[in-house]
Design a protein around this motif. Sequence first.
Motif, PDB file in Angstrom:
ATOM      1  N   GLY A   1      -4.380 -22.938  66.008  1.00 25.37           N
ATOM      2  CA  GLY A   1      -3.520 -23.635  65.051  1.00 25.37           C
ATOM      3  C   GLY A   1      -4.203 -23.844  63.716  1.00 25.37           C
ATOM      4  O   GLY A   1      -3.581 -23.705  62.650  1.00 25.37           O
ATOM      5  N   MET A   2      -5.491 -24.159  63.744  1.00 25.33           N
ATOM      6  CA  MET A   2      -6.243 -24.347  62.511  1.00 25.33           C
ATOM      7  C   MET A   2      -6.269 -23.061  61.685  1.00 25.33           C
ATOM      8  O   MET A   2      -6.038 -23.072  60.473  1.00 25.33           O
ATOM      9  CB  MET A   2      -7.672 -24.779  62.843  1.00 25.33           C
ATOM     10  CG  MET A   2      -8.568 -24.964  61.629  1.00 25.33           C
ATOM     11  SD  MET A   2     -10.255 -25.465  62.072  1.00 25.33           S
ATOM     12  CE  MET A   2     -10.865 -23.951  62.839  1.00 25.33           C
ATOM     13  N   ILE A   3      -6.518 -21.954  62.357  1.00 26.29           N
ATOM     14  CA  ILE A   3      -6.562 -20.666  61.653  1.00 26.29           C
ATOM     15  C   ILE A   3      -5.178 -20.304  61.110  1.00 26.29           C
ATOM     16  O   ILE A   3      -5.034 -19.854  59.968  1.00 26.29           O
ATOM     17  CB  ILE A   3      -7.078 -19.561  62.592  1.00 26.29           C
ATOM     18  CG1 ILE A   3      -8.548 -19.828  62.962  1.00 26.29           C
ATOM     19  CG2 ILE A   3      -6.944 -18.189  61.937  1.00 26.29           C
ATOM     20  CD1 ILE A   3      -9.104 -18.874  64.000  1.00 26.29           C
ATOM     21  N   ALA A   4      -4.131 -20.533  61.923  1.00 26.77           N
ATOM     22  CA  ALA A   4      -2.772 -20.172  61.514  1.00 26.77           C
ATOM     23  C   ALA A   4      -2.308 -20.992  60.313  1.00 26.77           C
ATOM     24  O   ALA A   4      -1.737 -20.454  59.354  1.00 26.77           O
ATOM     25  CB  ALA A   4      -1.813 -20.369  62.683  1.00 26.77           C
ATOM     26  N   LEU A   5      -2.548 -22.299  60.345  1.00 25.70           N
ATOM     27  CA  LEU A   5      -2.124 -23.149  59.232  1.00 25.70           C
ATOM     28  C   LEU A   5      -2.910 -22.844  57.960  1.00 25.70           C
ATOM     29  O   LEU A   5      -2.366 -22.894  56.852  1.00 25.70           O
ATOM     30  CB  LEU A   5      -2.279 -24.623  59.608  1.00 25.70           C
ATOM     31  CG  LEU A   5      -1.218 -25.165  60.569  1.00 25.70           C
ATOM     32  CD1 LEU A   5      -1.537 -26.592  60.969  1.00 25.70           C
ATOM     33  CD2 LEU A   5       0.170 -25.094  59.940  1.00 25.70           C
ATOM     34  N   THR A   6      -4.173 -22.509  58.116  1.00 25.02           N
ATOM     35  CA  THR A   6      -4.964 -22.115  56.948  1.00 25.02           C
ATOM     36  C   THR A   6      -4.403 -20.826  56.353  1.00 25.02           C
ATOM     37  O   THR A   6      -4.348 -20.663  55.129  1.00 25.02           O
ATOM     38  CB  THR A   6      -6.443 -21.921  57.331  1.00 25.02           C
ATOM     39  OG1 THR A   6      -6.942 -23.142  57.890  1.00 25.02           O
ATOM     40  CG2 THR A   6      -7.277 -21.550  56.114  1.00 25.02           C
ATOM     41  N   GLY A   7      -3.963 -19.924  57.227  1.00 23.72           N
ATOM     42  CA  GLY A   7      -3.351 -18.683  56.752  1.00 23.72           C
ATOM     43  C   GLY A   7      -2.083 -18.945  55.966  1.00 23.72           C
ATOM     44  O   GLY A   7      -1.834 -18.313  54.933  1.00 23.72           O
ATOM     45  N   GLN A   8      -1.262 -19.882  56.437  1.00 28.24           N
ATOM     46  CA  GLN A   8      -0.032 -20.225  55.715  1.00 28.24           C
ATOM     47  C   GLN A   8      -0.353 -20.818  54.349  1.00 28.24           C
ATOM     48  O   GLN A   8       0.334 -20.547  53.359  1.00 28.24           O
ATOM     49  CB  GLN A   8       0.800 -21.214  56.533  1.00 28.24           C
ATOM     50  CG  GLN A   8       1.462 -20.571  57.745  1.00 28.24           C
ATOM     51  CD  GLN A   8       2.317 -21.559  58.503  1.00 28.24           C
ATOM     52  OE1 GLN A   8       1.936 -22.078  59.544  1.00 28.24           O
ATOM     53  NE2 GLN A   8       3.498 -21.827  57.986  1.00 28.24           N
ATOM     54  N   TRP A   9      -1.388 -21.626  54.277  1.00 27.04           N
ATOM     55  CA  TRP A   9      -1.806 -22.186  52.989  1.00 27.04           C
ATOM     56  C   TRP A   9      -2.296 -21.079  52.058  1.00 27.04           C
ATOM     57  O   TRP A   9      -1.939 -21.035  50.871  1.00 27.04           O
ATOM     58  CB  TRP A   9      -2.919 -23.220  53.219  1.00 27.04           C
ATOM     59  CG  TRP A   9      -3.666 -23.585  51.975  1.00 27.04           C
ATOM     60  CD1 TRP A   9      -3.266 -24.451  50.989  1.00 27.04           C
ATOM     61  CD2 TRP A   9      -4.942 -23.062  51.554  1.00 27.04           C
ATOM     62  NE1 TRP A   9      -4.208 -24.511  49.988  1.00 27.04           N
ATOM     63  CE2 TRP A   9      -5.255 -23.667  50.311  1.00 27.04           C
ATOM     64  CE3 TRP A   9      -5.842 -22.164  52.120  1.00 27.04           C
ATOM     65  CZ2 TRP A   9      -6.421 -23.383  49.617  1.00 27.04           C
ATOM     66  CZ3 TRP A   9      -7.013 -21.888  51.435  1.00 27.04           C
ATOM     67  CH2 TRP A   9      -7.294 -22.485  50.195  1.00 27.04           C
ATOM     68  N   TRP A  10      -3.101 -20.156  52.596  1.00 29.45           N
ATOM     69  CA  TRP A  10      -3.672 -19.093  51.773  1.00 29.45           C
ATOM     70  C   TRP A  10      -2.612 -18.103  51.305  1.00 29.45           C
ATOM     71  O   TRP A  10      -2.792 -17.427  50.298  1.00 29.45           O
ATOM     72  CB  TRP A  10      -4.763 -18.364  52.556  1.00 29.45           C
ATOM     73  CG  TRP A  10      -5.591 -17.439  51.714  1.00 29.45           C
ATOM     74  CD1 TRP A  10      -6.546 -17.785  50.806  1.00 29.45           C
ATOM     75  CD2 TRP A  10      -5.527 -16.007  51.693  1.00 29.45           C
ATOM     76  NE1 TRP A  10      -7.090 -16.659  50.234  1.00 29.45           N
ATOM     77  CE2 TRP A  10      -6.476 -15.557  50.764  1.00 29.45           C
ATOM     78  CE3 TRP A  10      -4.759 -15.072  52.387  1.00 29.45           C
ATOM     79  CZ2 TRP A  10      -6.686 -14.213  50.488  1.00 29.45           C
ATOM     80  CZ3 TRP A  10      -4.959 -13.722  52.121  1.00 29.45           C
ATOM     81  CH2 TRP A  10      -5.919 -13.301  51.178  1.00 29.45           C
ATOM     82  N   LEU A  11      -1.486 -18.032  52.020  1.00 30.39           N
ATOM     83  CA  LEU A  11      -0.386 -17.147  51.630  1.00 30.39           C
ATOM     84  C   LEU A  11       0.024 -17.406  50.184  1.00 30.39           C
ATOM     85  O   LEU A  11       0.318 -16.471  49.433  1.00 30.39           O
ATOM     86  CB  LEU A  11       0.811 -17.375  52.561  1.00 30.39           C
ATOM     87  CG  LEU A  11       2.126 -16.692  52.194  1.00 30.39           C
ATOM     88  CD1 LEU A  11       1.991 -15.186  52.314  1.00 30.39           C
ATOM     89  CD2 LEU A  11       3.253 -17.198  53.085  1.00 30.39           C
ATOM     90  N   GLU A  12       0.037 -18.670  49.785  1.00 32.34           N
ATOM     91  CA  GLU A  12       0.422 -19.025  48.420  1.00 32.34           C
ATOM     92  C   GLU A  12      -0.791 -19.199  47.511  1.00 32.34           C
ATOM     93  O   GLU A  12      -0.761 -18.825  46.340  1.00 32.34           O
ATOM     94  CB  GLU A  12       1.237 -20.321  48.437  1.00 32.34           C
ATOM     95  CG  GLU A  12       2.456 -20.290  49.341  1.00 32.34           C
ATOM     96  CD  GLU A  12       3.461 -19.212  48.949  1.00 32.34           C
ATOM     97  OE1 GLU A  12       3.425 -18.764  47.784  1.00 32.34           O
ATOM     98  OE2 GLU A  12       4.276 -18.820  49.809  1.00 32.34           O
TER      99      GLU A  12
END
Length: 225
Positions: A181-192
């Motif tokens: 979950g930590m990696i996935a949410l960081t990915g969503q943040w980095w998307l923008e």
Amino acid sequence: MEIAPDPELDPAAAGLRPRPRRAARSRMTARERREQLLDVGRALFAERGFQATSVEEIAARADVSKPVVYEHFGGKEGMYAVIVDREVERLTSVLTTALAPTRHPKVIVESAALALLDYIESNTDGFRILVRDSPVAQATGTFSSLIGDVATQVEHLLADQFASRGLSTTSAPMYAQMLVGMIALTGQWWLEARSPDKREVAAHLVNLAWNGLGQLQAGPSLRDR
């Protein structure tokens, strides 16, 4: 007696250049048309979302009539389902490769973090679609369900590490959800955000995950206030 050419029948007689013939448009095969529609739909769904995208808009951008879209997919729901399935399969493939059990656990965390960021960078539209909620996605798979599948794989890897350190393996599923979950949410943040560089982001993720995992307590508890 020589008959003068009629200007209406012979444009050259009136000093006009003959109108050039329009080049015939190359006709796509059914497979090529399907792929073209998927590319158009993928871009629109990523840009506007499922609800705000219409069949009319898809057809107009693809320069076809609405019946062509219905012929290939039965509507935007069918097209969306195909796009989501493809993206889930693509992301599952890259993450599964990163989670090879023969690697050192720290390398696995590094590979998983970088694999997700690589996917986001090269498949931005696809990732935008996956992280959006849609009624259609509920039947075909969502980003959260995909992350759950990845966490299940990580669970077994963590259980082995816990056992080797003399820790209880019963908490491995919970830690797997936290890590993924930590990696996935960081990915969503980095998307923008797209800053800092993806390798730096991955390094910070590993720094938090690995250094934290390296100092796990057998029975963690919160301090009384």
